[in-house]
Design a protein around this motif. Structure first.
Motif, short mmCIF file in Angstrom:
data_model
loop_
_atom_site.label_atom_id
_atom_site.label_comp_id
_atom_site.label_asym_id
_atom_site.label_seq_id
_atom_site.Cartn_x
_atom_site.Cartn_y
_atom_site.Cartn_z
N ARG A 216 -33.62 25.19 -2.63
CA ARG A 216 -33.40 24.40 -1.41
C ARG A 216 -33.30 22.96 -1.85
O ARG A 216 -34.22 22.42 -2.47
CB ARG A 216 -34.54 24.59 -0.42
CG ARG A 216 -34.29 23.86 0.87
CD ARG A 216 -35.24 24.32 1.96
NE ARG A 216 -34.96 23.57 3.15
CZ ARG A 216 -35.59 22.45 3.48
NH1 ARG A 216 -36.54 21.98 2.73
NH2 ARG A 216 -35.25 21.81 4.58
N ARG B 94 -38.51 30.78 7.49
CA ARG B 94 -38.20 29.53 8.17
C ARG B 94 -38.92 28.35 7.52
O ARG B 94 -38.32 27.30 7.29
CB ARG B 94 -38.61 29.61 9.64
CG ARG B 94 -37.70 30.44 10.49
CD ARG B 94 -38.23 30.52 11.90
NE ARG B 94 -37.32 31.25 12.76
CZ ARG B 94 -37.66 31.79 13.90
NH1 ARG B 94 -38.91 31.70 14.34
NH2 ARG B 94 -36.77 32.44 14.62
N GLU C 190 -35.66 26.65 6.10
CA GLU C 190 -35.05 25.86 7.18
C GLU C 190 -35.37 24.37 6.98
O GLU C 190 -36.44 24.02 6.50
CB GLU C 190 -35.58 26.30 8.55
CG GLU C 190 -35.08 27.64 9.01
CD GLU C 190 -33.70 27.60 9.65
OE1 GLU C 190 -33.07 26.52 9.72
OE2 GLU C 190 -33.25 28.67 10.09
N ARG C 191 -34.43 23.52 7.39
CA ARG C 191 -34.66 22.08 7.37
C ARG C 191 -35.81 21.69 8.29
O ARG C 191 -36.68 20.93 7.95
CB ARG C 191 -33.40 21.35 7.81
CG ARG C 191 -32.85 20.46 6.77
CD ARG C 191 -31.62 19.75 7.25
NE ARG C 191 -30.61 19.96 6.23
CZ ARG C 191 -29.34 19.87 6.40
NH1 ARG C 191 -28.84 19.58 7.57
NH2 ARG C 191 -28.52 20.08 5.41
N PRO D 254 -38.33 23.89 10.48
CA PRO D 254 -38.77 25.24 10.86
C PRO D 254 -39.06 25.41 12.35
O PRO D 254 -38.92 26.52 12.88
CB PRO D 254 -40.05 25.45 10.05
CG PRO D 254 -39.95 24.49 8.92
CD PRO D 254 -39.17 23.31 9.44
N PRO E 86 -35.21 26.29 14.19
CA PRO E 86 -34.41 26.98 13.18
C PRO E 86 -32.93 27.05 13.53
O PRO E 86 -32.57 27.25 14.69
CB PRO E 86 -35.02 28.38 13.13
CG PRO E 86 -35.70 28.55 14.44
CD PRO E 86 -36.12 27.18 14.88
N HIS F 149 -30.75 28.79 11.07
CA HIS F 149 -30.27 30.00 10.41
C HIS F 149 -31.01 31.26 10.84
O HIS F 149 -30.40 32.31 10.97
CB HIS F 149 -30.35 29.84 8.89
CG HIS F 149 -29.62 28.65 8.39
ND1 HIS F 149 -28.25 28.56 8.44
CD2 HIS F 149 -30.06 27.47 7.89
CE1 HIS F 149 -27.87 27.38 7.95
NE2 HIS F 149 -28.96 26.71 7.62
N ARG G 236 -32.65 32.80 13.70
CA ARG G 236 -32.79 32.62 15.14
C ARG G 236 -33.52 33.80 15.78
O ARG G 236 -33.28 34.95 15.42
CB ARG G 236 -31.41 32.49 15.79
CG ARG G 236 -30.55 31.38 15.24
CD ARG G 236 -31.12 30.00 15.46
NE ARG G 236 -31.35 29.69 16.84
CZ ARG G 236 -30.47 29.10 17.65
NH1 ARG G 236 -29.30 28.74 17.18
NH2 ARG G 236 -30.77 28.87 18.91
#
Length: 164
Positions: free
Chosen positions: A84, A139, A143-144, A146, A149, A151, A153
């Motif tokens: 990431r 997440r 995820e950027r 969390p 989210p 991506h 979902r």
């Protein structure tokens, strides 16, 4: 080995079932795919090669050491590495399996029960919180933001959806 056991194993690795030619058509059942029989004897070999070719392609598409990228995340499944923003992210084996299943089924709503059956292999597992906890950890790690989210979902009342 019965058909149910073969189907269960086929979720994890390719399974080829060889059926004797003398077996009657009424004895052969197929859950997901059926092969049209040709009336000519000479084309049986061609049909079999076609089926084998499809199985090999399916195996390649599911086992190839693919690298998948979404957002600022890059995942190499064959090396079991996730990055990431270029930094390594530590994921457990089950997190990798969950992520792989979600990516394979991108844009499709996946129920908790389906996830338990396909990733964990449980047929009747009483608690779906296991899936929720794995999604939460994915997440947090990938995820950027969390708490919002992009991506991974949640589809309330239905399950989860992965959006690349």
């Amino acid at each position: 080995m019965d058909l149910k056991e073969t189907h269960r194993l086929a979720r994890f690795l390719p399974v080829m079932v060889l059926i004797p030619k003398s077996t009657g058509a009424h004895q052969v059942t197929s859950h997901k795919a059926s092969m049209a029989r040709s009336s000519s004897e000479g084309s049986e070999t061609t049909d079999l090669l076609g089926v084998l070719g499809n199985a090999v392609e399916r195996f390649k598409s599911t086992s190839v050491g693919t690298t998948v990228a979404f957002g600022d995340v890059t995942v190499n499944f064959s090396a079991m590495e996730a990055l990431r923003k270029g930094e390594p992210v530590v994921l457990t084996t089950m997190e990798f399996k969950t992520l792989k299943y979600l990516i394979r089924n991108a844009r499709r709503v996946i129920s908790r029960d389906e996830m338990l059956n396909e990733v964990w292999g449980y047929e009747n597992y009483p608690c779906t919180r296991t899936v929720d906890n794995h999604i939460l950890r994915l997440r947090q790690k990938l995820e950027r933001n969390p708490s919002r989210p992009v991506h991974f979902r949640t589809m309330h009342g239905a399950g989860y959806k992965f959006l690349p």
